[in-house]
Design a protein around this motif. Structure first.
Motif, PDB file in Angstrom:
ATOM      1  N   LEU A  89       9.401   6.095   6.420  1.00 26.15           N
ATOM      2  CA  LEU A  89       8.686   6.500   5.210  1.00 26.15           C
ATOM      3  C   LEU A  89       9.707   6.705   4.100  1.00 26.15           C
ATOM      4  O   LEU A  89      10.694   7.440   4.287  1.00 26.15           O
ATOM      5  N   VAL A  90       9.500   6.060   2.952  1.00 28.87           N
ATOM      6  CA  VAL A  90      10.334   6.348   1.784  1.00 28.87           C
ATOM      7  C   VAL A  90       9.856   7.670   1.181  1.00 28.87           C
ATOM      8  O   VAL A  90       8.665   7.828   0.864  1.00 28.87           O
ATOM      9  N   THR A  91      10.766   8.636   1.067  1.00 35.20           N
ATOM     10  CA  THR A  91      10.444   9.953   0.513  1.00 35.20           C
ATOM     11  C   THR A  91      10.989  10.060  -0.916  1.00 35.20           C
ATOM     12  O   THR A  91      11.602   9.128  -1.427  1.00 35.20           O
ATOM     13  N   GLU A  92      10.788  11.216  -1.533  1.00 32.68           N
ATOM     14  CA  GLU A  92      11.300  11.426  -2.900  1.00 32.68           C
ATOM     15  C   GLU A  92      12.828  11.410  -2.939  1.00 32.68           C
ATOM     16  O   GLU A  92      13.431  11.080  -3.963  1.00 32.68           O
ATOM     17  N   THR A  93      13.455  11.776  -1.822  1.00 33.58           N
ATOM     18  CA  THR A  93      14.917  11.931  -1.818  1.00 33.58           C
ATOM     19  C   THR A  93      15.640  10.948  -0.909  1.00 33.58           C
ATOM     20  O   THR A  93      16.861  10.876  -0.935  1.00 33.58           O
ATOM     21  N   GLY A  94      14.919  10.191  -0.101  1.00 30.16           N
ATOM     22  CA  GLY A  94      15.573   9.277   0.840  1.00 30.16           C
ATOM     23  C   GLY A  94      14.533   8.660   1.741  1.00 30.16           C
ATOM     24  O   GLY A  94      13.631   7.965   1.281  1.00 30.16           O
ATOM     25  N   VAL A 123      17.676   3.183   2.752  1.00 29.94           N
ATOM     26  CA  VAL A 123      16.301   3.426   2.301  1.00 29.94           C
ATOM     27  C   VAL A 123      16.214   4.694   1.464  1.00 29.94           C
ATOM     28  O   VAL A 123      16.401   5.806   1.961  1.00 29.94           O
ATOM     29  N   LYS A 124      15.927   4.508   0.184  1.00 29.08           N
ATOM     30  CA  LYS A 124      15.714   5.624  -0.745  1.00 29.08           C
ATOM     31  C   LYS A 124      15.031   5.080  -1.991  1.00 29.08           C
ATOM     32  O   LYS A 124      15.110   3.879  -2.268  1.00 29.08           O
ATOM     33  N   PRO A 125      14.359   5.925  -2.752  1.00 23.90           N
ATOM     34  CA  PRO A 125      13.702   5.432  -3.965  1.00 23.90           C
ATOM     35  C   PRO A 125      14.719   4.785  -4.901  1.00 23.90           C
ATOM     36  O   PRO A 125      15.836   5.292  -5.068  1.00 23.90           O
ATOM     37  N   LEU A 145      12.146   0.088  -3.828  1.00 24.71           N
ATOM     38  CA  LEU A 145      11.486   1.040  -2.928  1.00 24.71           C
ATOM     39  C   LEU A 145      10.942   2.234  -3.713  1.00 24.71           C
ATOM     40  O   LEU A 145      11.588   2.752  -4.624  1.00 24.71           O
ATOM     41  N   GLN A 146       9.735   2.665  -3.311  1.00 18.79           N
ATOM     42  CA  GLN A 146       9.069   3.802  -3.955  1.00 18.79           C
ATOM     43  C   GLN A 146       8.620   4.797  -2.885  1.00 18.79           C
ATOM     44  O   GLN A 146       8.262   4.398  -1.772  1.00 18.79           O
ATOM     45  N   PRO A 147       8.590   6.079  -3.229  1.00 18.46           N
ATOM     46  CA  PRO A 147       8.056   7.066  -2.278  1.00 18.46           C
ATOM     47  C   PRO A 147       6.631   6.686  -1.854  1.00 18.46           C
ATOM     48  O   PRO A 147       5.827   6.215  -2.673  1.00 18.46           O
ATOM     49  N   ILE A 173       0.855  -1.192   0.000  1.00 16.96           N
ATOM     50  CA  ILE A 173       0.000   0.000   0.000  1.00 16.96           C
ATOM     51  C   ILE A 173       0.891   1.243   0.000  1.00 16.96           C
ATOM     52  O   ILE A 173       1.666   1.462   0.950  1.00 16.96           O
ATOM     53  N   ILE A 174       0.801   2.033  -1.067  1.00 20.64           N
ATOM     54  CA  ILE A 174       1.514   3.313  -1.116  1.00 20.64           C
ATOM     55  C   ILE A 174       0.650   4.347  -0.392  1.00 20.64           C
ATOM     56  O   ILE A 174      -0.524   4.537  -0.715  1.00 20.64           O
TER      57      ILE A 174
END
Length: 265
Positions: free
Chosen positions: A243-248, A144-146, A199-201, A4-5
């Motif tokens: 939480l995976v974010t856009e930058t990390g 952990v990063k996108p 991994l995805q944001p 679940i994103i």
């Protein structure tokens, strides 16, 4: 089950739940002393969650398939207990280590975190195990990063733990979390870099390495919950929700009293 994103509303509520879970650990820290029972720690945490925070203790009566309902509000894993230790009337003594695992539900969302505490003066060996396990957690978080893979987390943790002379428990792992206590994906603390889910944001999951001073093998006691090292060696665990974010990534289970990241050897 698919991963679940989380959307912006989910993430905002997960930030609150994560902070509250960490604040339970801040609250209980002064009480973790020789002579206190884990049952008393459970009672104090339960009352704080329910009466002060307006939260639901997620473990209480939690009953995954094949398990009897969990009877307490927190998990208290002492010395050779790897995880899911059930609070009881036995007093902690000087030299023990104890992991307190807290999961709260706030507005339908779960916050999940744990810390391992030193009870009074402990041996240098116990102190080192707890420190290295904490470092393993942060080494995992660093991956952990996108675009990274779940296997990167496990591989980095395993490499460091084994280089320090320890073993990684393989039967229990981190997990996705949100409205559900345990969601996809499973987050192993061992493995091969570059493998597993990308991994995805918007992904939210826990990293919670269980590191043994002896061999990795375990057994489950007759209560159906308590997991111990087969060779009775010490075990430690630390956990954060990420939480995976856009930058990390963003650590969601931080609070004023969260222990700082330890330095590596």
């Amino acid at each position: 089950m698919p991963i679940i994103i989380k959307n912006a509303e989910d993430i905002a509520k997960m930030r609150v739940a994560g902070r509250l879970a960490s604040e339970v650990l801040d609250y209980i820290t002064p009480y973790v002393q020789p002579g206190v029972t884990t049952e008393e720690l459970d009672r104090l945490c339960h009352d704080y969650m329910v009466n002060q925070q307006g939260c639901i203790p997620a473990p209480l009566n939690y009953a995954p398939e094949g398990h009897a309902p969990y009877p307490k509000s927190i998990c208290t894993s002492v010395n050779q207990v790897i995880c899911h230790g059930v609070p009881n009337d036995k007093a902690l003594k000087k030299g023990d280590i104890v992991n307190l695992d807290i999961t709260v539900i706030k507005d339908g969302y779960h916050g999940d975190t744990s810390r391992t505490f030193l009870v009074g003066e402990v041996t240098p060996q116990a102190k080192r195990l707890v420190r290295v396990t904490h470092e393993c957690l942060w080494i995992g978080i660093d991956q952990v990063k996108p675009g990274a893979h779940l296997g990167d987390i496990g591989a980095a943790i395993q490499k460091y733990a084994e280089a320090c002379g320890y073993s990684v428990v393989q039967e229990f792992c981190g997990h996705g979390i949100g409205r559900g206590f345990h969601e996809e994906p499973q987050v192993l603390h061992y493995g091969r870099a570059g493998t597993g889910v990308e991994l995805q944001p918007g992904m939210i999951f826990t990293i919670e390495p269980m590191i043994n001073a002896g061999k990795r093998h375990l057994k489950i006691l007759n209560d159906g919950w308590t997991v111990v090292t087969k060779d009775r060696s010490l075990s430690a665990q630390w956990e954060h929700t990420l939480l995976v974010t856009e930058t990390g990534c963003e650590v969601l289970t931080l609070s004023e009293g969260t222990p700082a990241r330890p330095g590596r050897e």
